[in-house]
Write a protein that holds these residues in place. Structure first.
Motif, mmCIF file in Angstrom:
data_model
loop_
_atom_site.group_PDB
_atom_site.id
_atom_site.type_symbol
_atom_site.label_atom_id
_atom_site.label_comp_id
_atom_site.label_asym_id
_atom_site.label_seq_id
_atom_site.Cartn_x
_atom_site.Cartn_y
_atom_site.Cartn_z
ATOM 1 N N TRP A 123 0.842 -1.196 0.000
ATOM 2 C CA TRP A 123 0.000 0.000 0.000
ATOM 3 C C TRP A 123 0.879 1.248 0.000
ATOM 4 O O TRP A 123 0.664 2.180 -0.782
ATOM 5 C CB TRP A 123 -0.917 -0.038 1.211
ATOM 6 N N ALA A 124 1.885 1.276 0.880
ATOM 7 C CA ALA A 124 2.783 2.438 0.956
ATOM 8 C C ALA A 124 3.524 2.635 -0.359
ATOM 9 O O ALA A 124 3.645 3.759 -0.855
ATOM 10 C CB ALA A 124 3.770 2.259 2.102
ATOM 11 N N LEU A 125 4.011 1.558 -0.941
ATOM 12 C CA LEU A 125 4.782 1.661 -2.186
ATOM 13 C C LEU A 125 3.889 2.012 -3.378
ATOM 14 O O LEU A 125 4.238 2.859 -4.199
ATOM 15 C CB LEU A 125 5.535 0.352 -2.446
ATOM 16 N N TRP A 126 2.733 1.374 -3.474
ATOM 17 C CA TRP A 126 1.840 1.615 -4.616
ATOM 18 C C TRP A 126 1.241 3.015 -4.579
ATOM 19 O O TRP A 126 1.242 3.736 -5.583
ATOM 20 C CB TRP A 126 0.723 0.566 -4.645
ATOM 21 N N SER A 127 0.729 3.418 -3.406
ATOM 22 C CA SER A 127 -0.008 4.683 -3.328
ATOM 23 C C SER A 127 0.886 5.904 -3.543
ATOM 24 O O SER A 127 0.385 6.973 -3.895
ATOM 25 C CB SER A 127 -0.734 4.797 -1.985
ATOM 26 N N THR A 128 2.175 5.752 -3.363
ATOM 27 C CA THR A 128 3.100 6.874 -3.534
ATOM 28 C C THR A 128 3.808 6.847 -4.887
ATOM 29 O O THR A 128 4.579 7.759 -5.198
ATOM 30 C CB THR A 128 4.171 6.854 -2.430
ATOM 31 N N GLY A 129 3.566 5.803 -5.659
ATOM 32 C CA GLY A 129 4.266 5.652 -6.934
ATOM 33 C C GLY A 129 5.645 5.038 -6.777
ATOM 34 O O GLY A 129 6.374 4.863 -7.750
ATOM 35 N N MET A 135 10.315 -0.478 -9.783
ATOM 36 C CA MET A 135 10.254 -1.449 -10.887
ATOM 37 C C MET A 135 10.937 -0.886 -12.129
ATOM 38 O O MET A 135 11.602 -1.628 -12.861
ATOM 39 C CB MET A 135 8.807 -1.857 -11.163
ATOM 40 N N ASN A 136 10.771 0.404 -12.395
ATOM 41 C CA ASN A 136 11.431 1.028 -13.553
ATOM 42 C C ASN A 136 12.934 1.073 -13.373
ATOM 43 O O ASN A 136 13.673 1.019 -14.359
ATOM 44 C CB ASN A 136 10.870 2.431 -13.790
#
Length: 139
Positions: A123-129, A135-136
């Protein structure tokens, strides 16, 4: 890193939840949070209270950062994810020592709780981009 409206809403919700949890550390849930201090650390009441207060202050700061530091949201998301990893041993300790707190009064409930920590990390990683950013970087 550009994030969607949905991600921004979830980032703010997580930030607000962190602020509330941090306030709980300092006030109305202080004893409950002591149950999550790993038992391999000193178990004196004063030390356990210090750990709870210190982690509560960190949670408030991270929550405020999630809500307010939009320019640094990727970095804040990574720091919050690391924080969740660092506090995970407390959840493991609560399970392995059979300590009741937060309504987790059976081994099954304490065990199931362990699976929510990875959800918070994602959640922390996804919601902040930060997840997309990391991954990039791998490519």
């Amino acid at each position: 890193m550009k994030t969607s409206t949905t991600q921004n809403v979830f980032r703010i919700i997580l930030g607000l939840l962190m602020i509330v949890a941090g306030i709980g550390h300092l006030t109305f849930q202080r004893e409950e949070f002591q149950a999550q201090v790993p038992r391999w650390l000193p178990t004196s009441e004063g030390f356990m209270d210090f750990v709870v207060v210190a982690s509560g202050l960190v949670e408030i700061l991270l929550g405020l950062a999630m809500v307010l530091l939009v320019k640094y949201k990727v970095k804040v998301g990574i720091v919050l994810a690391i924080f969740y990893v660092l506090i995970f041993p407390g959840n493991i300790s609560q399970y392995t020592n059979g300590i009741d707190a937060f309504g987790l009064d059976t081994d099954l409930k304490r065990f199931v709780r362990l699976f929510f920590q990875p959800v918070l990390i994602l959640w922390a990683l996804w919601s902040t981009g930060a997840l997309k950013h990391l991954m990039n970087k791998q490519k």
